[in-house]
Design an enzyme around this catalytic site. Structure first.
Site, short mmCIF file in Angstrom:
data_model
loop_
_atom_site.label_atom_id
_atom_site.label_comp_id
_atom_site.label_asym_id
_atom_site.label_seq_id
_atom_site.Cartn_x
_atom_site.Cartn_y
_atom_site.Cartn_z
N GLY A 172 74.74 -32.01 -16.02
CA GLY A 172 73.87 -31.90 -17.16
C GLY A 172 72.49 -32.54 -16.73
O GLY A 172 72.35 -32.86 -15.62
N LYS A 180 80.39 -41.49 -14.00
CA LYS A 180 79.76 -41.26 -12.65
C LYS A 180 78.47 -42.25 -12.61
O LYS A 180 77.88 -42.36 -13.54
CB LYS A 180 79.10 -39.87 -12.78
CG LYS A 180 77.85 -39.49 -12.16
CD LYS A 180 77.55 -38.06 -12.07
CE LYS A 180 75.96 -37.86 -12.35
NZ LYS A 180 75.75 -36.47 -12.12
N LYS A 218 75.02 -26.36 -12.45
CA LYS A 218 74.07 -26.71 -13.85
C LYS A 218 73.43 -25.57 -14.19
O LYS A 218 73.02 -24.47 -13.28
CB LYS A 218 73.01 -27.63 -13.28
CG LYS A 218 73.34 -29.14 -13.31
CD LYS A 218 72.23 -30.06 -13.24
CE LYS A 218 72.96 -31.49 -12.71
NZ LYS A 218 72.05 -32.58 -12.42
N GLU A 273 78.25 -37.51 -4.78
CA GLU A 273 77.53 -36.43 -5.01
C GLU A 273 76.24 -36.47 -4.46
O GLU A 273 75.48 -37.41 -4.50
CB GLU A 273 77.42 -36.16 -6.55
CG GLU A 273 76.58 -34.67 -7.23
CD GLU A 273 76.62 -34.94 -8.64
OE1 GLU A 273 77.43 -35.67 -9.27
OE2 GLU A 273 75.55 -34.18 -9.05
N LYS A 304 75.06 -43.43 -10.91
CA LYS A 304 73.98 -43.16 -10.15
C LYS A 304 73.89 -44.12 -8.98
O LYS A 304 74.08 -45.26 -9.16
CB LYS A 304 72.55 -43.17 -10.60
CG LYS A 304 72.40 -41.89 -11.84
CD LYS A 304 72.36 -40.64 -11.20
CE LYS A 304 72.26 -39.65 -12.09
NZ LYS A 304 72.06 -38.26 -11.31
N ASP A 317 74.94 -30.78 -5.69
CA ASP A 317 74.33 -30.50 -6.82
C ASP A 317 72.86 -29.84 -6.47
O ASP A 317 72.64 -28.64 -6.43
CB ASP A 317 73.80 -31.81 -7.68
CG ASP A 317 73.12 -31.55 -9.00
OD1 ASP A 317 72.62 -30.54 -9.24
OD2 ASP A 317 72.62 -32.62 -9.68
N SER A 332 77.24 -40.02 -17.18
CA SER A 332 76.58 -40.31 -16.16
C SER A 332 75.72 -41.62 -16.33
O SER A 332 75.01 -41.46 -17.34
CB SER A 332 75.60 -39.22 -15.71
OG SER A 332 74.68 -39.38 -14.79
N ASP A 385 76.56 -40.34 -7.56
CA ASP A 385 75.70 -39.28 -7.22
C ASP A 385 74.41 -39.91 -6.99
O ASP A 385 73.80 -40.73 -7.52
CB ASP A 385 75.33 -38.61 -8.68
CG ASP A 385 74.52 -37.65 -8.66
OD1 ASP A 385 73.93 -37.26 -7.48
OD2 ASP A 385 74.17 -36.99 -9.47
O1 OSB Z 1 72.03 -35.34 -11.00
O2 OSB Z 1 73.16 -35.02 -12.60
C1 OSB Z 1 71.94 -35.28 -11.94
C2 OSB Z 1 70.00 -35.96 -14.97
C3 OSB Z 1 68.51 -35.87 -14.56
C4 OSB Z 1 68.43 -35.22 -13.23
C5 OSB Z 1 69.79 -35.34 -12.27
C6 OSB Z 1 71.00 -35.50 -12.87
C7 OSB Z 1 70.99 -36.03 -14.24
C8 OSB Z 1 72.32 -36.45 -14.89
C9 OSB Z 1 72.35 -36.11 -16.26
O3 OSB Z 1 73.14 -37.02 -14.22
C10 OSB Z 1 73.63 -36.29 -16.99
C11 OSB Z 1 73.79 -35.83 -18.28
O4 OSB Z 1 73.07 -34.79 -18.81
O5 OSB Z 1 74.71 -36.24 -18.77
MG MG Z 2 73.55 -34.79 -9.57
#
Ligand code: OSB
Ligand code: MG
Length: 374
Positions: A293, A162, A265, A216, A164, A241, A136, A189
């Site tokens: 995660g 992925k 999660k 996402e 953001k 999520d 991510s 995401d």
């Molecule tokens: O939306 O997946 C999410 C981290 C903090 C808050 C939200 C998210 C995330 C990540 C973490 O994308 C990804 C990882 O732990 O590898």
């Molecule tokens: Mg997410």
């Protein structure tokens, strides 16, 4: 089984690379580690991976500590239980606070698996021997810097990336990455950053043309109706999520067709029992899942690997190696990804040894029920 002693460690680890989402930027992380010692001396570990601030969900490190200290520690110490579900039922009256509950659920499952001599994965019913990890990537200052990050991860063998996104950082960076990697399993995401407007609809149409595996959480967590409306206009599956904190939310998603992929999660759902239930329901509904995660340290990361070994985790999970985030993890060995694949441990419980000295060295706060009793 009976937990005789609990220790709660507030631990801060620096991140090797800062991480920015639609709402904030961070350079180090503080999580809570739960150490549960059973009457015969066996030890189980869990992790409360709440972010410091209430921008992902309502919890913070401070609320998690308070809920743990006031409610979860007293509920868990001294109770007799056979299964993790039974222990978890002791906190069913506590509404919300899923991250805090998840830390105790993981510790209970670790103990449960260890006492049966099973790996956590097989104790949960997992069948995979290895798990495909995705990475991510946060919002970068420029598209060039993002491309550098993508190149670094693709070169280390990760096959799913992925990105953001947020209003103003969406179509252009996604097009640039897609142009550089036409075949990459790519998904975006938004962490709920978009308003339900015509402008958003047009951004989503452009993203829909980029061959993404999923989009996402474009809208706010409670807005199932907006997600359902958007899903009808897109060929790309929407993945939820933040929207899904319990099984009832999952039923809402399925009933409204508000998403066609589920990010499970362990933290967000309150632990491994609930995560497994969500997996089973999604499987029956024909909805694929993957494990998201929260930048977990090794304890939470190992729990994520274990749950990802269940059969309906058919999409790559956010279980990249510890080294992507931390110079030195709290478990030995650290969680390792080789060419984007993590082996599921076969040794009992989480399958990693917690480096208690390292935990203590980085601890900013410790609660010990044994000390409190003196
Ligand atoms: O939306 O997946 C999410 C981290 C903090 C808050 C939200 C998210 C995330 C990540 C973490 O994308 C990804 C990882 O732990 O590898
Ligand atoms: Mg997410």
């Amino acid at each position: 089984m009976r937990i005789d002693r609990l220790r709660l460690f507030e631990v801060n680890l620096p991140l090797v690379h800062g991480f920015e989402t639609s709402s904030h930027r961070k350079t180090g992380l503080t999580h809570l580690l739960v150490e549960a010692t059973e009457a015969d001396g066996r030890v189980g570990w869990g992790e409360i991976a709440s972010p410091a601030d209430p921008f992902y969900g309502p919890e913070t490190t401070a609320t998690a500590w308070t809920i743990a200290e006031r409610y979860l520690v007293p509920a868990a110490v001294g109770a007799t239980w056979e299964t993790p579900e039974e222990l978890e039922s002791r906190w069913y009256r506590i509404r919300g606070h899923e991250f805090a509950k998840a830390g105790f659920s993981i510790a209970a499952w670790d103990l449960h698996a260890r006492s049966a001599g099973l790996s956590l994965a097989s104790s949960l019913g997992g069948t995979r021997t290895e798990v495909t990890a995705g990475v991510s990537l946060g919002i970068e200052p420029t598209v060039d810097e993002l491309l550098t990050q993508v190149a670094r991860q693709v070169d280390s063998g990760y096959s799913r990336v992925k990105l953001k996104i947020a209003p103003g950082w969406d179509v252009a960076p996604v097009r640039a990455v897609r142009a550089a990697y036409p075949e990459l399993d790519l998904h975006v995401d938004a962490n709920g950053a978009y308003a339900d407007t015509d402008e958003t609809a047009s951004v989503m149409r452009s993203l829909d043309a980029q061959g993404l595996t999923m989009i996402e959480q474009p809208y706010a967590p409670r807005d199932f109706v907006a997600h359902a409306r958007l899903q009808r206009t897109l060929s790309t599956p929407i993945c939820l999520d933040e929207s899904i904190v319990d099984v009832a939310d999952l039923h809402t998603m399925l009933t409204l067709d508000a998403g066609r992929v589920l990010n499970i999660k362990v933290s967000r759902m309150g632990g491994l029992t609930a995560a497994r239930r969500a997996h089973d329901i999604a499987q029956d509904a024909g909805v694929p899942v993957w494990c998201g995660g929260m930048h977990e340290f090794g304890v939470g990361r190992a729990a994520n690997v274990a749950i990802s070994s269940l059969p309906n985790f058919t999409l790559p999970s956010d279980v990249s190696g510890s080294d992507k985030y931390y110079a030195r993890d709290v478990v030995v060995p650290p969680v390792l990804a080789d060419q984007g694949v993590v082996q599921v441990p076969v040794s009992p419980g989480l399958g990693h040894v917690v480096d208690v000295d390292w935990v203590r060295q980085n601890a900013t706060r410790i609660l010990d029920t044994a000390a409190a009793a003196v």
